[in-house]
Design an enzyme around this catalytic site. Structure first.
Site, PDB file in Angstrom:
ATOM      1  N   ASP A 232      -9.580  -6.048   5.859  1.00 23.45           N
ATOM      2  CA  ASP A 232      -9.962  -6.814   4.675  1.00 23.45           C
ATOM      3  C   ASP A 232     -10.949  -7.925   5.022  1.00 23.45           C
ATOM      4  OD1 ASP A 232      -8.634  -5.576   2.480  1.00 23.45           O
ATOM      5  OD2 ASP A 232      -6.744  -6.307   3.251  1.00 23.45           O
TER       6      ASP A 232
ATOM      7  N   HIS B  48       0.819  -1.218   0.000  1.00 24.07           N
ATOM      8  CA  HIS B  48       0.000   0.000   0.000  1.00 24.07           C
ATOM      9  C   HIS B  48       0.849   1.263   0.000  1.00 24.07           C
ATOM     10  CE1 HIS B  48      -3.629  -2.329   0.597  1.00 24.07           C
ATOM     11  NE2 HIS B  48      -3.108  -2.912   1.663  1.00 24.07           N
TER      12      HIS B  48
ATOM     13  N   GLU C  43      -6.589 -12.415   5.591  1.00 29.62           N
ATOM     14  CA  GLU C  43      -7.316 -11.158   5.393  1.00 29.62           C
ATOM     15  C   GLU C  43      -8.669 -11.342   4.717  1.00 29.62           C
ATOM     16  OE1 GLU C  43      -4.466  -7.729   4.486  1.00 29.62           O
ATOM     17  OE2 GLU C  43      -3.677  -9.358   3.262  1.00 29.62           O
TER      18      GLU C  43
END
Length: 276
Positions: free
Chosen positions: A192, A63, A166
């Protein structure tokens, strides 16, 4: 002075290897451990975090805009302080995993692991034969050739492989995933998981908590370390995390520190400007 250089090189290699093995043993014994995310490439941030006494640093390449060369620098800086460093690549592709290993990372943290087939494929990329299928090469990891033999000999046993659960699919397959001895730790990704359950961002939703507890309980049964991250850590939230059954915590990141500070300053400035 060649003997001095050689001795220094060997000592540093030995020291870093011992630190990595020490961390691996701590993960196996489910000791309390602390880490931090690095999301910015600025070297001073990694140095500051390394001096804080974390057990490990993780590089968030999934990210962030951190490039492979920048990750190499972060790994090097972290290890110069005796702190193990685990990159999280943007995907499961060997195009990212191989260079990060060759740069000398102490292991790797893989995002969004959902089934045993993925774990087997990842082990093939991370471990050398006969356990995996990692190819043999020379780079920083092998001391640019000077530590080749010892690195190759020790890597399979000393390297650290952590996976992130996740999604609800990963939660449902957690027993099969944890059946692999090569996995040293699991990081639960509640954001997530909440998205995969249709309640995005609702981390306290009963379904999200139930899913997280399923992973925590499975890790206890299989003798694997289990952790998660805190975006805004404090003494109480960290204590609560360990009370839930986690044994390691990633205490936010440089990005979150700057975000929270900036948001706080924005509110203060607005309040003062509007004060009559």
């Amino acid at each position: 002075f060649s003997w001095i250089t050689s001795s220094t090189c060997c000592y540093q290699e030995f020291y870093l290897e011992m630190k990595k093995i020490e961390l691996k043993k701590a993960l196996k014994s489910r000791s309390k451990l602390f880490g931090a995310w690095v999301s910015y490439a600025e070297p001073s941030i990694t140095e500051t975090f390394a001096m804080a006494g974390f057990d490990f640093l993780a590089i968030d390449m999934e990210h962030s805009s951190i490039t492979l060369p920048e990750a190499k620098n972060i790994i090097s800086i972290s290890q110069s302080y005796g702190i193990s460093c685990f990159p999280r690549p943007v995907s499961h592709s060997n195009d990212y995993i191989k260079p990060l290993l060759e740069f000398g990372s102490d292991g790797i943290l893989i995002q969004m692991v959902e089934d045993p087939e993925q774990v087997k494929n990842l082990i093939d990329l991370i471990k050398y034969p006969p356990i995996g299928k990692r190819s043999f090469g020379v780079n920083r990891a092998q001391g640019y050739g000077m530590n080749f033999d010892s690195y190759i000999k020790n890597w399979n046993e000393s390297s650290i492989f952590m996976v992130q659960i996740e999604s609800i699919k990963g939660v449902e397959n957690i027993d099969e995933i944890l059946s692999f001895d090569e996995i040293d730790g699991v990081m639960v990704g509640p954001y997530d998981i909440s998205g995969s359950l249709g309640v995005p961002g609702q981390l306290s939703h009963p379904d999200v908590i139930e899913a997280s507890k399923k992973v925590i309980d499975a890790c206890k049964r299989f003798g694997k370390s289990c952790g998660t991250q805190l975006n805004d850590p404090n003494y109480n939230s960290i204590s609560d995390l360990f009370d839930l059954g986690y044994n390691f915590a990633i205490l936010g990141s440089d990005l979150f520190v700057l975000w929270k500070w900036s948001d706080s300053m924005r509110n203060i400035m607005a309040e003062i400007r509007n004060k009559k």
